[in-house]
Write a protein that holds these residues in place. Structure first.
Motif, mmCIF file in Angstrom:
data_model
loop_
_atom_site.group_PDB
_atom_site.id
_atom_site.type_symbol
_atom_site.label_atom_id
_atom_site.label_comp_id
_atom_site.label_asym_id
_atom_site.label_seq_id
_atom_site.Cartn_x
_atom_site.Cartn_y
_atom_site.Cartn_z
ATOM 1 N N TYR A 1 -37.469 -39.298 0.335
ATOM 2 C CA TYR A 1 -37.043 -40.610 -0.137
ATOM 3 C C TYR A 1 -36.219 -40.493 -1.417
ATOM 4 O O TYR A 1 -35.164 -41.119 -1.553
ATOM 5 N N LEU A 2 -36.686 -39.668 -2.355
ATOM 6 C CA LEU A 2 -35.945 -39.485 -3.604
ATOM 7 C C LEU A 2 -34.591 -38.832 -3.354
ATOM 8 O O LEU A 2 -33.598 -39.188 -4.000
ATOM 9 N N GLU A 3 -34.540 -37.890 -2.425
ATOM 10 C CA GLU A 3 -33.263 -37.263 -2.086
ATOM 11 C C GLU A 3 -32.309 -38.290 -1.462
ATOM 12 O O GLU A 3 -31.110 -38.281 -1.745
ATOM 13 N N MET A 4 -32.845 -39.175 -0.636
ATOM 14 C CA MET A 4 -32.018 -40.203 -0.013
ATOM 15 C C MET A 4 -31.473 -41.157 -1.071
ATOM 16 O O MET A 4 -30.291 -41.517 -1.049
ATOM 17 N N LEU A 5 -32.318 -41.560 -2.025
ATOM 18 C CA LEU A 5 -31.859 -42.431 -3.105
ATOM 19 C C LEU A 5 -30.784 -41.758 -3.937
ATOM 20 O O LEU A 5 -29.786 -42.382 -4.301
ATOM 21 N N GLU A 6 -30.979 -40.499 -4.242
ATOM 22 C CA GLU A 6 -29.998 -39.757 -5.035
ATOM 23 C C GLU A 6 -28.673 -39.641 -4.284
ATOM 24 O O GLU A 6 -27.606 -39.779 -4.879
ATOM 25 N N GLU A 7 -28.745 -39.420 -3.001
ATOM 26 C CA GLU A 7 -27.532 -39.322 -2.177
ATOM 27 C C GLU A 7 -26.779 -40.649 -2.176
ATOM 28 O O GLU A 7 -25.559 -40.685 -2.268
ATOM 29 N N ARG A 8 -27.500 -41.744 -2.098
ATOM 30 C CA ARG A 8 -26.861 -43.072 -2.127
ATOM 31 C C ARG A 8 -26.185 -43.330 -3.455
ATOM 32 O O ARG A 8 -25.110 -43.913 -3.512
ATOM 33 N N THR B 1 -24.928 -41.126 -5.543
ATOM 34 C CA THR B 1 -23.734 -40.301 -5.726
ATOM 35 C C THR B 1 -22.582 -40.779 -4.846
ATOM 36 O O THR B 1 -21.429 -40.640 -5.242
ATOM 37 N N THR B 2 -22.855 -41.352 -3.693
ATOM 38 C CA THR B 2 -21.766 -41.826 -2.828
ATOM 39 C C THR B 2 -21.191 -43.150 -3.342
ATOM 40 O O THR B 2 -20.031 -43.429 -3.144
ATOM 41 N N ARG B 3 -21.983 -43.952 -4.030
ATOM 42 C CA ARG B 3 -21.515 -45.230 -4.562
ATOM 43 C C ARG B 3 -20.692 -45.054 -5.830
ATOM 44 O O ARG B 3 -19.854 -45.862 -6.146
ATOM 45 N N SER B 4 -20.983 -44.032 -6.586
ATOM 46 C CA SER B 4 -20.301 -43.843 -7.879
ATOM 47 C C SER B 4 -18.872 -43.395 -7.732
ATOM 48 O O SER B 4 -18.378 -42.877 -6.848
#
Length: 61
Positions: free
Chosen positions: A49-56, A58-61
Motif C-alpha cells: 500500500y505504501l509503495e502504491m501511494l509513493e508511486e502515485r 511520483t507520477t502526479r508531480s
C-alpha cells in the motif's frame, strides 16, 4: 564406546526438555503459525500500500 552411547541415551531421554513435534495431535492449524502468517500478511499489505501511494505521488508531480 559403551559410555558414549549411554550418555547419548541419557541426553535424549531427559523429560524436562521441550520436544519439537512437527505433527500435531489436534485437528486444525497451529494457532502460533496462524498468528505469524497474519502478521506477515499485514506487513506485506502495508508495504504494498505504501509503495502504491509513493508511486502515485511520483507520477502526479
Amino acid at each position: 564406546m559403551a559410555t558414549g552411547s549411554r550418555q547419548q541415551r541419557q541426553k535424549s531421554s531427559r523429560s524436562d526438555e521441550p520436544v519439537l513435534n512437527l505433527a500435531s495431535c489436534c485437528s486444525g492449524p497451529d494457532p502460533r503459525l496462524v498468528k505469524l502468517v497474519r502478521l506477515l500478511a499485514r506487513r506485506a499489505a502495508r508495504k504494498a500500500y505504501l509503495e502504491m501511494l509513493e508511486e502515485r505521488r511520483t507520477t502526479r508531480s
